[in-house]
Design a protein around this motif. Structure first.
Motif, PDB file in Angstrom:
ATOM      1  N   SER A  69      54.902   0.051  12.932  1.00 52.84           N
ATOM      2  CA  SER A  69      56.184  -0.654  12.865  1.00 52.84           C
ATOM      3  C   SER A  69      56.372  -1.156  14.597  1.00 52.84           C
ATOM      4  N   SER A  70      57.877  -2.106  14.042  1.00 53.82           N
ATOM      5  CA  SER A  70      57.845  -2.463  15.650  1.00 53.82           C
ATOM      6  C   SER A  70      59.573  -2.780  15.985  1.00 53.82           C
ATOM      7  N   TRP A  71      59.779  -3.654  16.978  1.00 49.59           N
ATOM      8  CA  TRP A  71      60.828  -3.747  17.094  1.00 49.59           C
ATOM      9  C   TRP A  71      60.500  -5.321  16.053  1.00 49.59           C
ATOM     10  N   LYS A  72      59.763  -6.004  15.803  1.00 51.96           N
ATOM     11  CA  LYS A  72      59.621  -6.955  14.669  1.00 51.96           C
ATOM     12  C   LYS A  72      59.913  -6.649  13.368  1.00 51.96           C
ATOM     13  N   GLU A  73      59.491  -5.261  13.163  1.00 47.67           N
ATOM     14  CA  GLU A  73      59.018  -5.582  11.788  1.00 47.67           C
ATOM     15  C   GLU A  73      59.093  -3.465  11.464  1.00 47.67           C
ATOM     16  N   PRO A  74      60.511  -3.150   9.940  1.00 50.35           N
ATOM     17  CA  PRO A  74      60.371  -1.747  10.672  1.00 50.35           C
ATOM     18  C   PRO A  74      58.741  -1.196   9.430  1.00 50.35           C
ATOM     19  N   LYS A  75      58.421  -2.301   8.439  1.00 48.94           N
ATOM     20  CA  LYS A  75      56.862  -1.617   8.320  1.00 48.94           C
ATOM     21  C   LYS A  75      55.782  -3.176   7.998  1.00 48.94           C
ATOM     22  N   ILE A  76      54.044  -2.378   8.864  1.00 53.39           N
ATOM     23  CA  ILE A  76      53.840  -3.230   9.158  1.00 53.39           C
ATOM     24  C   ILE A  76      52.706  -3.451   8.137  1.00 53.39           C
ATOM     25  N   SER A  77      52.240  -4.091   7.318  1.00 53.30           N
ATOM     26  CA  SER A  77      51.585  -3.628   5.904  1.00 53.30           C
ATOM     27  C   SER A  77      49.973  -4.911   6.434  1.00 53.30           C
ATOM     28  N   ARG A  78      50.082  -5.181   7.267  1.00 48.20           N
ATOM     29  CA  ARG A  78      48.448  -6.507   7.448  1.00 48.20           C
ATOM     30  C   ARG A  78      47.144  -4.892   8.022  1.00 48.20           C
ATOM     31  N   THR A  79      46.242  -6.020   7.375  1.00 44.51           N
ATOM     32  CA  THR A  79      45.456  -4.733   7.908  1.00 44.51           C
ATOM     33  C   THR A  79      44.354  -4.816   9.569  1.00 44.51           C
ATOM     34  N   LYS A  80      43.528  -3.470   9.543  1.00 44.39           N
ATOM     35  CA  LYS A  80      42.979  -4.082  10.819  1.00 44.39           C
ATOM     36  C   LYS A  80      42.265  -5.695  10.849  1.00 44.39           C
ATOM     37  N   ASP A  81      42.034  -5.975   9.790  1.00 44.80           N
ATOM     38  CA  ASP A  81      41.508  -7.518  10.088  1.00 44.80           C
ATOM     39  C   ASP A  81      42.225  -9.261  10.328  1.00 44.80           C
ATOM     40  N   GLU A  82      42.981  -8.446   9.967  1.00 47.20           N
ATOM     41  CA  GLU A  82      44.048  -9.445   9.745  1.00 47.20           C
ATOM     42  C   GLU A  82      44.781  -9.635  10.614  1.00 47.20           C
ATOM     43  N   ALA A  83      45.252  -7.893  11.563  1.00 55.78           N
ATOM     44  CA  ALA A  83      45.817  -7.944  12.762  1.00 55.78           C
ATOM     45  C   ALA A  83      44.151  -8.840  13.796  1.00 55.78           C
ATOM     46  N   LEU A  84      43.379  -8.649  13.748  1.00 55.42           N
ATOM     47  CA  LEU A  84      42.045  -9.169  14.316  1.00 55.42           C
ATOM     48  C   LEU A  84      41.568 -10.403  14.109  1.00 55.42           C
ATOM     49  N   ALA A  85      42.088 -10.944  13.260  1.00 54.68           N
ATOM     50  CA  ALA A  85      42.560 -12.587  13.300  1.00 54.68           C
ATOM     51  C   ALA A  85      43.587 -12.705  13.778  1.00 54.68           C
ATOM     52  N   ILE A  86      44.897 -12.434  14.110  1.00 58.35           N
ATOM     53  CA  ILE A  86      45.917 -12.789  14.046  1.00 58.35           C
ATOM     54  C   ILE A  86      46.038 -12.563  15.714  1.00 58.35           C
ATOM     55  N   LEU A  87      45.101 -11.589  16.117  1.00 56.64           N
ATOM     56  CA  LEU A  87      45.220 -11.597  18.298  1.00 56.64           C
ATOM     57  C   LEU A  87      44.209 -12.516  18.715  1.00 56.64           C
ATOM     58  N   SER A  88      42.700 -12.816  17.831  1.00 55.17           N
ATOM     59  CA  SER A  88      41.955 -13.972  18.049  1.00 55.17           C
ATOM     60  C   SER A  88      42.364 -15.115  17.494  1.00 55.17           C
ATOM     61  N   ASP A  89      43.259 -15.602  17.353  1.00 61.79           N
ATOM     62  CA  ASP A  89      44.266 -16.544  17.624  1.00 61.79           C
ATOM     63  C   ASP A  89      44.941 -17.303  18.708  1.00 61.79           C
TER      64      ASP A  89
END
Length: 179
Positions: free
Chosen positions: A87-107
């Motif tokens: 969870s974070s200040w932006k989202e109470p529950k984060i449901s993205r996969t590790k691969d999705e997080a990797l794609a976001i951070l790569s962008d």
């Protein structure tokens, strides 16, 4: 029901923590306080509101000088559902996969490398860490203060350098050595 331009549900407000000097969410009627947005928040509105009203400029007078082997870094954190606290200040529950997080951070990494935006510019609205309000600035820290993977990458950087993507129990990071 969301009732304000802040994106918070009725009864919730943003306050500033005395101990950390960071915004948190508070419900005066229930006396509940939390770092993560309450359930029912409009995360897009909240992200815009927080970036506009609760992003502090770095107060250099509060930063200690680089002494005793301490360094100063900023980071951009993208959490995923396997993160230690999804969870974070932006989202109470984060449901993205590790691969999705990797794609976001790569962008984000590509945007930074292109010179279009800085890590701090992106961190303000996109980092899952409360340091987003300070453009990702974590202040000064020494050996043993951070998770090992984060620390190893941070101390290996020269001032001005940005790390490759670093994985810790908290999520995926890009780290910039500031001092």
């Amino acid at each position: 029901m969301v009732t304000t331009d802040s994106g918070l549900p009725e009864g919730w407000e943003v306050r500033i923590s005395n101990s950390k000097n960071l915004p948190y969410y508070f419900n005066p009627s229930t006396k509940e306080s939390r770092w993560e947005p309450p359930e029912g928040s409009d995360t897009e509105k909240l992200k815009t509101y927080m970036a506009s009203y609760h992003t502090s400029a770095i107060n250099r007078s509060n930063l200690s000088s680089n002494q005793d082997g301490r360094i100063r870094c900023a980071h951009l954190l993208v959490k995923h559902r396997e993160s230690r606290r999804p969870s974070s200040w932006k989202e109470p529950k984060i449901s993205r996969t590790k691969d999705e997080a990797l794609a976001i951070l790569s962008d984000h990494e590509a945007t930074i490398k292109s010179g279009e935006k800085t890590l701090g510019d992106i961190a303000v609205t996109e980092s899952d860490c409360s340091s987003a309000r300070k453009r990702g600035d974590l202040g000064f820290f020494g050996k043993g203060d951070m998770q090992k993977e984060f620390e190893d990458a941070a101390f290996a950087l020269k001032v001005g350098e940005i790390s490759r993507i670093v994985e810790t129990a908290s999520g995926l990071h890009l780290i910039e050595r500031l001092e």
